[in-house]
Structures are given as structure tokens and as C-alpha cells.
Design an enzyme around this catalytic site. Structure first.
Site, PDB file in Angstrom:
ATOM      1  N   SER A 187       0.789  -1.239   0.000  1.00  0.00           N
ATOM      2  CA  SER A 187       0.000   0.000   0.000  1.00  0.00           C
ATOM      3  C   SER A 187       0.820   1.287   0.000  1.00  0.00           C
ATOM      4  O   SER A 187       0.270   2.354  -0.248  1.00  0.00           O
ATOM      5  CB  SER A 187      -0.921   0.030   1.214  1.00  0.00           C
ATOM      6  OG  SER A 187      -2.105  -0.634   0.902  1.00  0.00           O
ATOM      7  N   LYS A 246       0.431   3.396  -2.977  1.00  0.00           N
ATOM      8  CA  LYS A 246      -0.778   4.199  -3.238  1.00  0.00           C
ATOM      9  C   LYS A 246      -0.472   5.698  -3.234  1.00  0.00           C
ATOM     10  O   LYS A 246      -1.162   6.479  -3.881  1.00  0.00           O
ATOM     11  CB  LYS A 246      -1.857   3.866  -2.192  1.00  0.00           C
ATOM     12  CG  LYS A 246      -2.390   2.432  -2.335  1.00  0.00           C
ATOM     13  CD  LYS A 246      -3.294   2.045  -1.174  1.00  0.00           C
ATOM     14  CE  LYS A 246      -3.790   0.609  -1.313  1.00  0.00           C
ATOM     15  NZ  LYS A 246      -4.492   0.129  -0.119  1.00  0.00           N
ATOM     16  N   TYR A 268      -3.205  -2.365 -10.296  1.00  0.00           N
ATOM     17  CA  TYR A 268      -3.176  -2.315  -8.831  1.00  0.00           C
ATOM     18  C   TYR A 268      -2.298  -3.426  -8.235  1.00  0.00           C
ATOM     19  O   TYR A 268      -1.453  -3.178  -7.370  1.00  0.00           O
ATOM     20  CB  TYR A 268      -4.610  -2.392  -8.289  1.00  0.00           C
ATOM     21  CG  TYR A 268      -4.652  -2.445  -6.783  1.00  0.00           C
ATOM     22  CD1 TYR A 268      -4.394  -1.307  -6.028  1.00  0.00           C
ATOM     23  CD2 TYR A 268      -4.914  -3.644  -6.107  1.00  0.00           C
ATOM     24  CE1 TYR A 268      -4.400  -1.348  -4.639  1.00  0.00           C
ATOM     25  CE2 TYR A 268      -4.922  -3.695  -4.729  1.00  0.00           C
ATOM     26  CZ  TYR A 268      -4.667  -2.554  -3.997  1.00  0.00           C
ATOM     27  OH  TYR A 268      -4.666  -2.605  -2.628  1.00  0.00           O
ATOM     28  N   TYR A 275      -4.057   3.207   7.685  1.00  0.00           N
ATOM     29  CA  TYR A 275      -5.321   2.477   7.816  1.00  0.00           C
ATOM     30  C   TYR A 275      -6.106   3.016   9.008  1.00  0.00           C
ATOM     31  O   TYR A 275      -6.102   4.210   9.273  1.00  0.00           O
ATOM     32  CB  TYR A 275      -5.112   0.961   7.981  1.00  0.00           C
ATOM     33  CG  TYR A 275      -4.106   0.356   7.041  1.00  0.00           C
ATOM     34  CD1 TYR A 275      -4.306   0.397   5.669  1.00  0.00           C
ATOM     35  CD2 TYR A 275      -2.973  -0.276   7.519  1.00  0.00           C
ATOM     36  CE1 TYR A 275      -3.392  -0.183   4.798  1.00  0.00           C
ATOM     37  CE2 TYR A 275      -2.060  -0.853   6.654  1.00  0.00           C
ATOM     38  CZ  TYR A 275      -2.276  -0.805   5.301  1.00  0.00           C
ATOM     39  OH  TYR A 275      -1.378  -1.366   4.466  1.00  0.00           O
ATOM     40  N   VAL A 320       1.222  -3.708   3.752  1.00  0.00           N
ATOM     41  CA  VAL A 320       1.209  -4.992   4.457  1.00  0.00           C
ATOM     42  C   VAL A 320       2.489  -5.821   4.218  1.00  0.00           C
ATOM     43  O   VAL A 320       2.647  -6.885   4.799  1.00  0.00           O
ATOM     44  CB  VAL A 320      -0.056  -5.841   4.140  1.00  0.00           C
ATOM     45  CG1 VAL A 320      -1.307  -5.179   4.658  1.00  0.00           C
ATOM     46  CG2 VAL A 320      -0.154  -6.156   2.659  1.00  0.00           C
TER      47      VAL A 320
HETATM   48  N1  GLU Z   1      -2.086  -5.523  -2.066  1.00  0.00           N
HETATM   49  C1  GLU Z   1      -2.679  -5.371  -0.779  1.00  0.00           C
HETATM   50  C2  GLU Z   1      -4.180  -5.559  -0.879  1.00  0.00           C
HETATM   51  O1  GLU Z   1      -4.778  -5.052  -1.747  1.00  0.00           O
HETATM   52  C3  GLU Z   1      -2.337  -4.020  -0.279  1.00  0.00           C
HETATM   53  C4  GLU Z   1      -2.817  -3.835   1.099  1.00  0.00           C
HETATM   54  C5  GLU Z   1      -1.920  -3.037   1.929  1.00  0.00           C
HETATM   55  O2  GLU Z   1      -0.715  -2.993   1.851  1.00  0.00           O
HETATM   56  O3  GLU Z   1      -2.530  -2.391   2.742  1.00  0.00           O
HETATM   57  O4  GLU Z   1      -4.790  -6.212  -0.083  1.00  0.00           O
END
Ligand code: GLU
Length: 304
Positions: A63, A66, A188, A240, A258
């Protein structure tokens, strides 16, 4: 300030957390990662790099990516982004479907999965080859042409990413996805699989600490105003459903993934990256959050 000494102290004082978190296992390729690794890198605004431990070991960005896709979306379509995605903390887990129903397919912010999928859609519409564009963008910021997508991770996530498939289809039903779910999910899953280390990460993100200017490449990436907004979003939504607590404890703008990586900035001063794959119950690196908290406590530096 003796940053080498401070990083070594932080490593020592956070060791007790090793074994107390859990490596992400809902993406099988991530479950293979050795949870005992720990690395940090710190890049000051005048370009001095300090590192500790496994700072040169590559990991999956997840993430953290992002922030980069949002940066590119800002560059491509500017504030129109906000017609498609909100900018409030979600107060829900990063992959929640529930909120989307109530809010008619408009995700709360660009850093939860639904929001990142909308940003992926924006990139798919605006760019001819978004995957290549993103990789070039990252390699250039890091000045490292060896940064790659990790195909094993991307495929593993594609094979198990049912929730993300559901989010994409659900938003499509509200008209908030313009390309096919397959196209946006492909971008993604690949962006999440970007593989790099703490040293790369501080270089890639240093343009945010430098208020939108990439001083390695002498290139303005974002206006000061957009850079301010990006930093604000990292502060309010970057961790988060633990974003409030992170702001309280650490006082830096941060974004986690994550894969166990966290990047955090103090605009005008420094960029810091921490990697420790074991996560807490919010999906943030357990030791990483504590390391950053100790950093601002020990140095007295923070954005406040
Ligand atoms: N590729 C992970 C997902 O979509 C990213 C989540 C993350 O790092 O928060 O679940």
C-alpha cells in the site's frame, strides 16, 4: 544530531517486539517472507543518508505504492480526483466493502483499497501504458533502474485478491470505474508488488519531504500546494484505521503497506523508511511504528 547512534538505539529498544506480530498471510507470496528482518533508512533534506540493518533488502511495497499512484493522478488530472474519491479517514479496515454501499461507490480516501482502485482507474484512462509509466517514475525518483515489479507477488495477489475484485466490480456498478475491472486490478496488483528497499524508498519519497521537488533529478513533481495535500492525507489516512494513533504517537506523515514497510516524512527536514514484516492487528508494521515513535521522541523532531 548523531543519527547513526539514534538508529542503533532504536533497533536495540524495539527488538523485544520481534515475534509479537504476524507476517501478512492473506497473500501467499507474502507469507513466505522471513519476519525477523529489520531495516531503516533516513535521508535528510540536504541529501545525507543514514541506514541500519536490512536497509538494502528488497521487500514488497504494497500500500505504500498508493501515494505514488495518487501523485501521478494529481499530475495528470489535478483536483478532479476529488470528484471520484474522498479525503476522510475511513474508520474501517483497508479492504472494507461496507462503507462503499452507504457512500454509493465513492471511497472515503485514496489510501484504502477501494480508493486506490479508483486512482488506478484514473491512471488507466490518462496514460497509454500506466504500468510502464509507474515503473519509470519510481526508478527515476530512486535513481535505480533495477527496481522491478515482483511478478510472483503480483500473480499471487491476482489469484487470491477476491476482495479487491469485489471492490472493483462494486464501484463499477456505481459508475465510478470507467475501465474494465481486469485492467485496473492488473495495474493495482502490480503497483503493490513493486519491490525495493529502505534506501530506495527514502529517495523515492524525498520529493514529498522537499515539498514537491525532486532534488536528485532537479524536477518539480508536485506543486507545493498538492504536496501539502498529499502529506496531509498521509497524516490522516496513511496508516489504515490506526492513522489517529500513529499521528498521536509519532507526529510524522506516514504510509504503510502490508509488506511491513512504512515511509514517513517531516517536510523540509527528512524522509525515513522502516521495514519489519511482522504486522499488528491494523496491518501496520508492529516494530516499524514503534521505531518511528522512538525516533521522534529521541530527536524531538516531528511535524508539530
Ligand atoms: N495488495 C494489498 C491488498 O490489496 C495491499 C494492502 C496493503 O498494503 O494495505 O490487499
Amino acid at each position: 544530531m548523531d543519527f547513526n547512534k539514534i538508529l542503533a538505539e532504536i533497533a536495540e529498544e524495539t527488538k523485544y517486539l520481534q515475534g509479537k506480530g504476524k507476517v501478512a498471510n492473506y497473500i501467499p507470496a507474502l507469507a513466505q517472507v522471513d519476519g525477523n528482518q529489520f531495516g531503516m533508512a533516513l535521508l535528510t533534506a540536504d541529501g545525507e543518508l543514514f541506514e541500519y540493518g536490512d536497509s538494502a533488502v528488497n521487500f514488497s511495497l504494497q500500500s505504500v505504492s498508493k501515494v505514488l499512484t495518487l501523485t501521478i493522478a494529481f499530475r495528470e488530472i489535478g483536483t478532479v480526483v476529488w470528484e471520484r474519491v474522498g479525503r476522510e479517514p475511513s474508520g474501517n479496515p483497508f479492504n472494507s466493502l461496507i462503507q462503499l454501499e452507504k457512500e454509493k461507490g465513492i471511497p472515503r480516501n485514496p489510501f484504502i483499497n477501494a480508493g486506490a482502485l479508483v486512482i488506478s482507474d484514473i491512471l488507466c484512462s490518462a496514460l497509454e501504458n500506466p504500468k510502464e509509466y509507474l515503473l519509470d517514475f519510481v526508478q527515476k525518483r530512486a535513481q535505480n533502474p533495477l527496481i522491478k515489479y515482483d511478478e510472483v507477488v503480483a500473480i499471487s495477489e491476482k489469484e487470491h485478491g477476491y476482495l479487491n475484485v469485489a471492490l472493483a466490480n462494486y464501484m463499477k456498478s456505481f459508475g465510478n470505474i470507467h475501465n474494465t475491472p481486469e485492467q485496473i486490478l492488473d495495474l493495482y496488483f502490480n503497483q503493490c508488488s513493486l519491490s525495493m528497499n529502505c534506501n530506495d524508498l527514502v529517495r523515492v519519497f524525498s520529493f514529498i519531504a522537499n515539498r514537491g521537488f525532486d532534488s536528485n533529478n532537479k524536477e518539480r513533481i508536485l506543486s507545493r500546494s498538492h504536496s501539502k495535500r498529499l502529506s496531509s492525507l498521509m497524516l490522516t489516512c496513511g496508516m489504515y484505521d490506526e492513522s489517529g494513533d500513529f499521528a498521536f504517537r509519532v507526529g510524522m506523515s506516514g504510509k504503510s503497506g502490508v509488506g511491513g514497510g512504512i515511509v514517513a516524512t517531516i517536510p523540509g527536514k527528512l524522509t525515513m523508511a522502516v521495514w519489519s514484516p511482522e504486522l499488528n492487528s491494523f496491518g501496520n508494521s508492529l516494530r516499524g511504528v514503534m521505531a518511528l515513535e522512538l525516533f521522534t521522541t529521541k530527536t524531538g523532531m516531528s511535524i508539530f
